[in-house]
Scaffold this motif. Structure first.
Motif, mmCIF file in Angstrom:
data_model
loop_
_atom_site.group_PDB
_atom_site.id
_atom_site.type_symbol
_atom_site.label_atom_id
_atom_site.label_comp_id
_atom_site.label_asym_id
_atom_site.label_seq_id
_atom_site.Cartn_x
_atom_site.Cartn_y
_atom_site.Cartn_z
ATOM 1 N N GLY A 109 -20.339 -38.572 -17.706
ATOM 2 C CA GLY A 109 -19.252 -39.171 -16.952
ATOM 3 C C GLY A 109 -19.651 -40.042 -15.784
ATOM 4 N N LYS A 110 -20.921 -40.011 -15.391
ATOM 5 C CA LYS A 110 -21.413 -40.858 -14.314
ATOM 6 C C LYS A 110 -22.808 -41.349 -14.678
ATOM 7 C CE LYS A 110 -18.900 -38.886 -10.349
ATOM 8 N NZ LYS A 110 -19.031 -38.383 -8.960
ATOM 9 N N PRO A 131 -18.895 -45.034 -5.824
ATOM 10 C CA PRO A 131 -19.466 -43.685 -5.934
ATOM 11 C C PRO A 131 -18.780 -42.828 -6.984
ATOM 12 C CG PRO A 131 -18.116 -43.873 -3.959
ATOM 13 C CD PRO A 131 -18.263 -45.269 -4.518
ATOM 14 N N GLU A 132 -17.571 -43.213 -7.386
ATOM 15 C CA GLU A 132 -16.889 -42.468 -8.440
ATOM 16 C C GLU A 132 -17.597 -42.616 -9.783
ATOM 17 O OE1 GLU A 132 -15.332 -46.618 -8.436
ATOM 18 O OE2 GLU A 132 -15.757 -45.133 -6.867
ATOM 19 N N ALA A 135 -23.715 -40.598 -9.857
ATOM 20 C CA ALA A 135 -24.096 -39.245 -9.439
ATOM 21 C C ALA A 135 -25.405 -39.231 -8.655
ATOM 22 C CB ALA A 135 -24.229 -38.336 -10.661
ATOM 23 N N HIS A 136 -26.301 -40.192 -8.930
ATOM 24 C CA HIS A 136 -27.628 -40.200 -8.319
ATOM 25 C C HIS A 136 -28.002 -41.631 -7.937
ATOM 26 C CE1 HIS A 136 -28.319 -36.127 -9.938
ATOM 27 N NE2 HIS A 136 -27.734 -36.592 -11.029
ATOM 28 N N LEU A 137 -28.581 -41.776 -6.752
ATOM 29 C CA LEU A 137 -29.089 -43.064 -6.266
ATOM 30 C C LEU A 137 -30.535 -42.888 -5.843
ATOM 31 C CD1 LEU A 137 -28.975 -45.975 -5.135
ATOM 32 C CD2 LEU A 137 -28.003 -45.004 -3.025
ATOM 33 N N PHE A 138 -31.429 -43.666 -6.445
ATOM 34 C CA PHE A 138 -32.848 -43.625 -6.103
ATOM 35 C C PHE A 138 -33.315 -45.037 -5.756
ATOM 36 C CE2 PHE A 138 -32.502 -40.499 -9.772
ATOM 37 C CZ PHE A 138 -32.307 -39.397 -8.951
ATOM 38 N N THR A 139 -33.660 -45.277 -4.512
ATOM 39 C CA THR A 139 -34.204 -46.576 -4.129
ATOM 40 C C THR A 139 -35.655 -46.398 -3.702
ATOM 41 O OG1 THR A 139 -33.564 -46.478 -1.782
ATOM 42 C CG2 THR A 139 -31.919 -47.299 -3.347
ATOM 43 N N MET A 140 -36.475 -47.394 -4.007
ATOM 44 C CA MET A 140 -37.901 -47.361 -3.700
ATOM 45 C C MET A 140 -38.269 -48.681 -3.040
ATOM 46 S SD MET A 140 -38.732 -45.732 -7.429
ATOM 47 C CE MET A 140 -37.185 -46.396 -8.059
ATOM 48 N N GLU A 174 -16.495 -39.161 -3.108
ATOM 49 C CA GLU A 174 -17.664 -39.012 -3.979
ATOM 50 C C GLU A 174 -18.971 -39.344 -3.269
ATOM 51 O OE1 GLU A 174 -14.073 -40.138 -6.499
ATOM 52 O OE2 GLU A 174 -15.031 -40.910 -4.663
ATOM 53 N N LEU A 175 -18.903 -40.046 -2.128
ATOM 54 C CA LEU A 175 -20.121 -40.323 -1.362
ATOM 55 C C LEU A 175 -20.796 -39.030 -0.930
ATOM 56 C CD1 LEU A 175 -18.839 -43.252 0.880
ATOM 57 C CD2 LEU A 175 -20.620 -43.424 -0.870
#
Length: 235
Positions: A109-110, A131-132, A135-140, A174-175
């Motif tokens: 769903g996300k 954000p809805e 589910a996951h945010l990965f920045t490098m 959702e944030l």
């Protein structure tokens, strides 16, 4: 590791876009390239190989799309208003085309979004705006202030695609549910951007991990260490 090539016509952009997809099941991860990079860049520089185990085990399915950097923020041949408008259409493409595609294929769903350097901007902008859907945010090694590309011009499209501007006033619930990792390093030229973003999140009491790695530069070797570590946090 299974690999598929896709080419489709985006009705939002009126352009053909290309994408590589790795894996056949698992949590959908949209992985953006760095500045003006193509859909195959993350494969070419070994970032995909760094997470081969996660793909082979069916834990993640990774979508590597094109961006339109050369038609938006990096196009100095057009007015900043046009750069911002083009990017707003790219964001609409992600919302209406790519993210639903990934969620449908994986029956999840996300999505997760990730990227290195300017790819980190794309990931963070999408996650914090929508954000809805994330589910996951990965920045490098990401940077999150787009005004460096707008020559002093400012409008709503810039505001709503500039996370350091719109995030402080956002109250989307959702944030507070998102798994957020801001990866940077001691000698990263973008370290201060990550510290600034972490401070915005801290002010809002949004849980996050500011991961500052020692003795490392703004470059692929440290990103290839970070990415598998961050994927391991997907539950």
């Amino acid at each position: 590791m299974t690999e598929q090539y896709h080419r489709w016509h985006s009705h939002n952009l009126n352009l053909d876009l290309e994408m590589l997809v790795f894996g056949d099941r698992g949590f959908p991860v949209i992985l953006f390239p760095t500045t003006k990079g193509r859909y195959h860049q993350n494969k070419d520089f070994g970032l995909i190989d760094s997470v081969k185990w996660f793909v082979d085990e069916g834990l993640v399915k990774i979508y590597c799309p094109d961006t339109i950097d050369d038609r938006s923020w990096y196009d100095k041949g057009i007015h900043p208003a046009d750069r911002a408008r083009n990017y707003a259409w790219y964001d609409k493409m992600l919302v209406e085309e790519l993210a639903p595609w990934a969620m449908h294929e994986t029956a999840v769903g996300k999505v997760a979004v990730a990227g290195c350097s300017f790819g980190g901007y794309h990931a963070a902008n999408f996650a914090f705006k929508h954000p809805e859907m994330v589910a996951h945010l990965f920045t490098m090694g990401g940077a999150f202030d787009i005004t460096m590309f707008t020559d002093g011009y400012y409008d709503d499209n810039i505001f709503y695609n500039n996370p350091v501007d719109f995030l402080p006033g956002s109250n989307k619930p959702e944030l507070w549910q998102m798994n957020i990792v801001l990866g940077t390093s001691e000698h990263d030229m973008c370290k201060d951007y990550n510290i600034r973003m972490a401070n915005i999140l801290k002010e809002k009491n949004i849980n996050h991990w500011l991961d500052i790695r020692p003795f490392a530069d703004h470059d692929w070797p440290i990103w290839k260490e970070m990415f598998p570590h961050y994927l391991s946090t997907i539950k």
